[in-house]
Each structure stands twice: as C-alpha cells, then as structure tokens.
Design an enzyme around this catalytic site. Structure first.
Site, short mmCIF file in Angstrom:
data_model
loop_
_atom_site.label_atom_id
_atom_site.label_comp_id
_atom_site.label_asym_id
_atom_site.label_seq_id
_atom_site.Cartn_x
_atom_site.Cartn_y
_atom_site.Cartn_z
CD GLU A 114 -3.13 -1.12 2.23
OE1 GLU A 114 -3.06 -0.25 3.04
OE2 GLU A 114 -3.78 -2.09 2.48
CG HIS A 231 -9.01 5.91 1.68
ND1 HIS A 231 -8.91 5.82 0.34
CD2 HIS A 231 -8.36 4.90 2.14
CE1 HIS A 231 -8.29 4.61 0.07
NE2 HIS A 231 -8.07 4.11 1.19
NE ARG A 277 -4.52 5.97 3.00
CZ ARG A 277 -5.10 5.04 3.84
NH1 ARG A 277 -5.53 5.54 4.86
NH2 ARG A 277 -4.81 3.70 3.64
CG HIS A 338 -9.66 6.56 5.76
ND1 HIS A 338 -10.71 5.55 5.37
CD2 HIS A 338 -8.59 5.76 5.89
CE1 HIS A 338 -10.33 4.56 5.58
NE2 HIS A 338 -8.90 4.53 5.70
NE ARG A 373 -4.50 5.43 9.35
CZ ARG A 373 -4.84 4.28 8.82
NH1 ARG A 373 -4.64 3.18 8.74
NH2 ARG A 373 -5.92 4.64 7.75
C1 SIN Z 1 -7.52 0.77 2.69
O1 SIN Z 1 -7.76 -0.58 2.41
O2 SIN Z 1 -7.07 1.46 1.60
C2 SIN Z 1 -7.58 1.24 3.94
C3 SIN Z 1 -6.26 0.93 4.80
C4 SIN Z 1 -6.21 1.85 5.77
O3 SIN Z 1 -6.88 2.92 6.08
O4 SIN Z 1 -5.15 1.70 6.54
#
Ligand code: SIN
Length: 519
Positions: A114, A231, A277, A338, A373
C-alpha cells in the site's frame, strides 16, 4: 449503577482485543453505541501492516511510518508498535483470524502493498480484513462470562470522582431512553474516530468522535486534531454510501487517471500512486480544482478478471452492483475523510491525562501516526495498544475506591419530534468539508471558527435543557470535534502532512504536536 472492573467503550479492534485480555483479570463491561459489529474496524479493507517476510525488517517499517508521518511521529512509539506487531498478530491467528495465504502455499502469507510502504507487508483477508478480525474477536468474546456486552448505549459524558479520577461514564439507553451509569476502576475510550463530522467520509455512521469529545469536556489533553486523513479513493457514486476502494488496488498496479485518461501522479511524487496518502489525496484534490471536475478514475483493468475476483472479491462485487466492471471499466473515485491521526493524547501505555482513563485505537493520539498515518498501521495500533493498556491497568484493579456521588442527569422524556437539529448537523458537516478540508487558509479557518463557535453554543444550550437522544448526543459531539479541529489547525503555522494551509505552504524546522484542552 452497573459496576465492573473495566468499562470499555467501543467495539472495534482495540476495544474487543482489550476486553478479551482484561477478562482474565476482572469483570468487563463492553458498551457499544449500536450493535457490537458496528465499527470502523468492520469496514477496514486493506489489512494489518506487520513485519513478517524474511526480506523485510523492523527498521524498514519504522522508516516508512516515520516518512509518512512527516516529521511528527514519536520514534520510540513507532519502534514499539512495529516490534510488538508480530506477537500480537500471532495472538489474532491463535484466536482464529485467517489471513490470506499465497496460492499453493499453506505456510506463506500473501502480503499486500500500500501507499508509503517500501515492502509488501500487509496481512489481509481478501479485501475484508477488518470484517474477518471483528468476526473472530466477537466469537471469542461470547465465550467469556466475565465480559458483558451492552449494545445500543450512547456514551454521554465521563464520571469524574474525587481528585478527578475517572470512575466511569453516563450512557443513554437508545432503546429504553433511560440514563444509565457504568462505574469501573478502569475506563477505556476505544470508540473510534470522527469521520462523520465531515460531509463525505469512508466511516460508518457511528464515527461521531464521542470518545474524543467526552475526554475533552472532562479536561483531558487532546492532540493533533488538525490531521484528518483523507483516503484518496472512495467510490464516486451517489448511491454507494462511503464505499472505499482499498489502497491495495493501487498496490496491485491501479493507476489514477484524469477524465481524459491521462495519468497524473508522476507530477506529484516519485512513488506516484504509492506515495504517502496525504500526497495522493492532495494531488487528486488539486487536479479536480484545476479542472472543475468531480472525480478522477482509478484504473486496474490491466489485471485479469480472475486475479481481481480473487484478490478483491468485495470491491469487484460492490462495483458491479453499481454497473462498474472493474476488469474493463475505470472506477470513478474521490477523496473522503477517513482517519483521525489526532485524538486523546496518551502515553506509551495508553494512559490519558486523566487518572484511570485510557484511550486506544483511533480515539487516541499515541504518536505513532504523526502528521499522516501510514496505510494499514491502524489495526496494528489497535492490537498493540490493547496489550499495553491491559498490562498497565492491572495496578488499578487492586486499589479500593470510595463511593462516587454521581449527579443524576435530568429526566429523559421521550421526544415527540427530533428533526429540529437536521440543519445544524448538515451545516457542521459542510463547514468541515469546505473550510477544514484537504486545503485550508487562514481566512477560511477564521470563518470556520466564527461559525462553529455560534453553532456549538446554540447546540450546547439546547442540549442542556432538552431530553437526550442519540442524534442530539452525536450532534453535540461533532460540534466539539469541529471546534477542536479549528483550534488545532489555527495553532499550526505551517503545512505538514495532512494539514495544508495555503498561507503557510512550508514546514517549520521544529515539528511539535498541537496539544489543547478545555481547562
Ligand atoms: C485501505 O484499504 O485502503 C484502507 C487501509 C487503511 O486505511 O489503512
């Protein structure tokens, strides 16, 4: 008065994990606002970041977390989070949580990637990781007689005893309209974040910042409320209420494109779609503003249908419900509120500045997320701090406490018509979205401050003289949350991580937390 050793407010990963541990040492009241399953954890798609793979290292996970946190993480806390992670994951697995394994392997986990991570280290259960964890924890909770679950109770305020020791909380019983007092030696706020204070959010309806607002009213220190994480990719569809398209989709090669199909992330960061993010959300926001458009596309069509159905069964099925076949169509997405990186300030053991009051999970500000985060560090934070709170809290169980004199809250006559606050509810959520969003300015912060001060005092006056209801308690809480965001955002005279102020588009050399309280 309902008495127990532990009062745990909230039924997400932090609250449930702690309840299981605490039940070994005392009686636990686990109180939750709706049903036990209703939490942000249950909605978490991506997974749990953890150093599992041999090619990974604690140093690398710490490094990625700190880079993402834009200079505001507490390094010691991050190190503990990362190092204690694998042990806590083993506990989840022992309880029955099934993380997805690699094809043709019973032993090796399929680790996801991610934004902001330089390694594949996300343990996941398909794309419904939170649901799997929540389900398993609840199943285990039901086995323990020492844990009593109270559903449909909305926390109103904390009960403070002599010397301002926290002795429990007042609750509104959503079904009977009664006021109930839960008394405990240890009270833990694990009631999630406050995404519902924003107009567009990935959060469930319960996320109205109740824990943070109650702690603030009780005089606790609150930190870093300016850092609301947006998000980057929520599904853009008027009917798909807050449906998230997991960051893991970008981890598997998803590309962000403008309406004319052009990719744009390389203009913003060398890691492109996998930049931290805050950077991806700001890039989308800026493209939308430049072009006057409502959404961008996330394109994962390069992957085969077989792969997508297996890796993202939930996202695949949900998008199909809205007529989007992600194997051949691009997905329209927008950023949405988010995760709160701020919250009730806690120390390394989850203690707040009020005696016998702990906070864990999104309700808390532990120093591990800094100004932004790192993806999939939040479920990890929940399980790590559940253990820390448990170990630290044992000392409070042995003590004797004097009788508490609780004030009796006013008689709660059932409401005939509770729609009176709908305009205020909408106004606050639009105010946060428009004035306290991804990009801020001094002028807009000032406007937000003027407006929220008026709204909050009207809501508080009315609250004091009218009967309780869930809507009124929640409205009061989002008003307090908004006031805290404004206070913290005005205090920060720089741009850092999730807080971007066009009047201070630079970072100051010495990063500091923003700490506020009501004292
Ligand atoms: C996601 O699946 O994008 C959310 C994961 C997160 O907020 O850490």
């Amino acid at each position: 008065m309902i008495k127990s050793d532990y009062l745990i407010i909230g039924s997400g990963v932090a609250g449930l994990s702690l309840a299981l541990k605490a039940s070994k040492s005392g009686r636990v009241s686990l109180v939750t606002k709706r049903k036990i399953f209703d939490s942000a954890t249950e909605k978490a798609q991506g997974g749990v970041a953890c150093v599992i793979d041999k090619s990974d290292s604690f140093e690398s996970h710490v490094h990625d977390t700190i880079i993402s946190g834009a200079g505001l993480c507490n390094k010691k806390m991050v190190e503990r989070l990362v190092v204690e992670g694998p042990e806590r994951i083993k506990e989840l697995i022992a309880l029955g949580v099934e993380f997805t394994k690699k094809t043709c392997s019973d032993l090796e986990f399929d680790l996801g990637l991610e934004g902001g991570h330089t390694k594949r280290r996300i343990l996941h259960s398909g794309d419904i990781t939170g649901n799997e964890i929540e389900k398993v924890l609840i199943k285990n909770i039901k086995k323990y007689k020492n844990i009593t679950v109270y559903e449909d109770r909305t926390a109103i305020d904390l009960v403070l005893g002599n010397n301002r020791i926290c002795r429990g909380a007042y609750f509104f019983n959503n079904k009977s309209d009664d006021i109930e007092i839960f008394e405990a030696k240890v009270t833990v706020l694990a009631c999630g974040g406050a995404g519902k204070s924003y107009l567009y959010t990935s959060n469930p309806d319960v996320a109205t910042g109740d824990g943070i607002a109650m702690a603030y009213r009780a005089g606790a220190d609150i930190a870093n409320m300016e850092f609301m994480q947006f998000h980057p990719t929520c599904l853009y569809n008027s009917e798909a209420k807050s449906f998230l398209i997991s960051e893991a989709v970008r981890g598997e090669g998803g590309i962000l494109r403008l309406k004319n199909s052009e990719p744009f992330m390389k203009k913003y960061h060398p890691q492109k779609e996998l930049a931290p993010r805050d950077i991806v959300a700001r890039a989308i926001d800026s493209e939308l503003k430049i072009r006057g458009e409502n959404f961008v596309y996330l394109d994962i069509t390069a992957k085969s249908r077989d792969f997508l159905v297996k890796r993202f069964p939930n996202i695949y099925a949900k998008c199909l419900e809205y007529g989007i076949d992600i194997a051949k169509d691009m997905i329209p997405v927008i950023p949405a509120a988010h995760f709160f990186c701020g919250g009730v300030a806690i120390d390394e053991n989850g203690r707040t500045s009020i005696k016998n009051l702990y906070a864990a999970g999104e309700t808390a500000c532990s120093g591990v997320h800094g100004a932004n985060r790192l993806a999939s560090n939040s479920l990890l934070e929940g399980i790590v701090y559940a253990e820390r709170v448990y170990r630290d809290s044992l000392q409070f169980l042995k003590k004797e406490y004097s009788q508490i004199n609780v004030k009796s809250l006013r008689n709660n006559k059932p409401l005939i018509n509770d729609t009176v606050f709908v305009p205020e509810w909408e106004e606050i959520r639009r105010l946060t979205w428009n004035y306290l969003g991804i990009s801020r300015s001094n002028e807009r912060l000032l406007q937000a401050q003027k407006r929220i001060n008026i709204l909050k005092s009207e809501i508080e006056n009315y609250f004091k003289k009218s009967p309780f209801s869930v809507d009124r308690i929640e409205l009061r809480n989002i008003a307090f949350i908004t006031e805290m965001i404004v206070r913290c955002a005005m205090h920060r005279k720089e741009s850092r991580g999730l807080h971007f102020n066009t009047d201070y588009p630079f970072m100051l050399p010495n990063a500091k937390d923003t700490v506020i309280n009501m004292k």
